[in-house]
Design a protein around this motif. Sequence first.
Motif, PDB file in Angstrom:
ATOM      1  N   MET A   1       0.847  -1.178   0.000  1.00  0.00           N
ATOM      2  CA  MET A   1       0.000   0.000   0.000  1.00  0.00           C
ATOM      3  C   MET A   1       0.887   1.232   0.000  1.00  0.00           C
ATOM      4  O   MET A   1       1.900   1.272   0.685  1.00  0.00           O
ATOM      5  CB  MET A   1      -0.903  -0.045   1.227  1.00  0.00           C
ATOM      6  N   ASP A   2       0.477   2.214  -0.736  1.00  0.00           N
ATOM      7  CA  ASP A   2       1.193   3.491  -0.823  1.00  0.00           C
ATOM      8  C   ASP A   2       1.229   4.136   0.559  1.00  0.00           C
ATOM      9  O   ASP A   2       0.186   4.289   1.190  1.00  0.00           O
ATOM     10  CB  ASP A   2       0.459   4.386  -1.821  1.00  0.00           C
ATOM     11  N   LEU A  17     -10.068   2.544  -0.771  1.00  0.00           N
ATOM     12  CA  LEU A  17      -9.315   2.278  -1.995  1.00  0.00           C
ATOM     13  C   LEU A  17      -9.962   1.204  -2.874  1.00  0.00           C
ATOM     14  O   LEU A  17     -10.131   1.425  -4.073  1.00  0.00           O
ATOM     15  CB  LEU A  17      -7.869   1.935  -1.660  1.00  0.00           C
ATOM     16  N   PRO A  18     -10.360   0.047  -2.368  1.00  0.00           N
ATOM     17  CA  PRO A  18     -11.017  -0.944  -3.232  1.00  0.00           C
ATOM     18  C   PRO A  18     -12.313  -0.418  -3.848  1.00  0.00           C
ATOM     19  O   PRO A  18     -12.618  -0.713  -5.003  1.00  0.00           O
ATOM     20  CB  PRO A  18     -11.282  -2.129  -2.307  1.00  0.00           C
ATOM     21  N   ARG A  21     -11.351   1.879  -6.723  1.00  0.00           N
ATOM     22  CA  ARG A  21     -10.860   1.091  -7.860  1.00  0.00           C
ATOM     23  C   ARG A  21     -12.001   0.393  -8.590  1.00  0.00           C
ATOM     24  O   ARG A  21     -11.969   0.237  -9.804  1.00  0.00           O
ATOM     25  CB  ARG A  21      -9.813   0.092  -7.402  1.00  0.00           C
ATOM     26  N   ALA A  22     -13.020  -0.032  -7.859  1.00  0.00           N
ATOM     27  CA  ALA A  22     -14.168  -0.691  -8.483  1.00  0.00           C
ATOM     28  C   ALA A  22     -15.063   0.313  -9.205  1.00  0.00           C
ATOM     29  O   ALA A  22     -15.749  -0.037 -10.158  1.00  0.00           O
ATOM     30  CB  ALA A  22     -14.972  -1.447  -7.429  1.00  0.00           C
ATOM     31  N   ALA A  23     -15.055   1.553  -8.760  1.00  0.00           N
ATOM     32  CA  ALA A  23     -15.952   2.566  -9.311  1.00  0.00           C
ATOM     33  C   ALA A  23     -15.424   3.220 -10.580  1.00  0.00           C
ATOM     34  O   ALA A  23     -16.206   3.716 -11.389  1.00  0.00           O
ATOM     35  CB  ALA A  23     -16.226   3.648  -8.268  1.00  0.00           C
ATOM     36  N   THR A  24     -14.113   3.234 -10.781  1.00  0.00           N
ATOM     37  CA  THR A  24     -13.549   3.947 -11.926  1.00  0.00           C
ATOM     38  C   THR A  24     -12.225   3.337 -12.354  1.00  0.00           C
ATOM     39  O   THR A  24     -11.544   2.707 -11.550  1.00  0.00           O
ATOM     40  CB  THR A  24     -13.347   5.446 -11.610  1.00  0.00           C
ATOM     41  N   THR A  25     -11.904   3.529 -13.604  1.00  0.00           N
ATOM     42  CA  THR A  25     -10.593   3.115 -14.109  1.00  0.00           C
ATOM     43  C   THR A  25      -9.793   4.336 -14.552  1.00  0.00           C
ATOM     44  O   THR A  25      -8.796   4.201 -15.239  1.00  0.00           O
ATOM     45  CB  THR A  25     -10.720   2.126 -15.286  1.00  0.00           C
TER      46      THR A  25
END
Length: 67
Positions: A1-2, A17-18, A21-25
């Motif tokens: 993780m950053d 964060l997940p 990531r699931a909502a947008t690319t």
Amino acid sequence: MDPRIENAGGRFAHALLPALRAATTDCITHALRPTYLDESDEDARRGYEPCERAYGRTPFTPDAGAP
């Protein structure tokens, strides 16, 4: 993780964060990362390019020309 994310909210950041990531690319471009993420130009490029590649895209940089 950053570490910047880790320091920005601990468990909340890990949960967020997940979902992001699931909502947008979308990846923040290297031109915008210094403004919104307070990164140097070099760090901005190092952050942007792997993000684009992670989604199977060729990173675009003005000095490299169109993909």
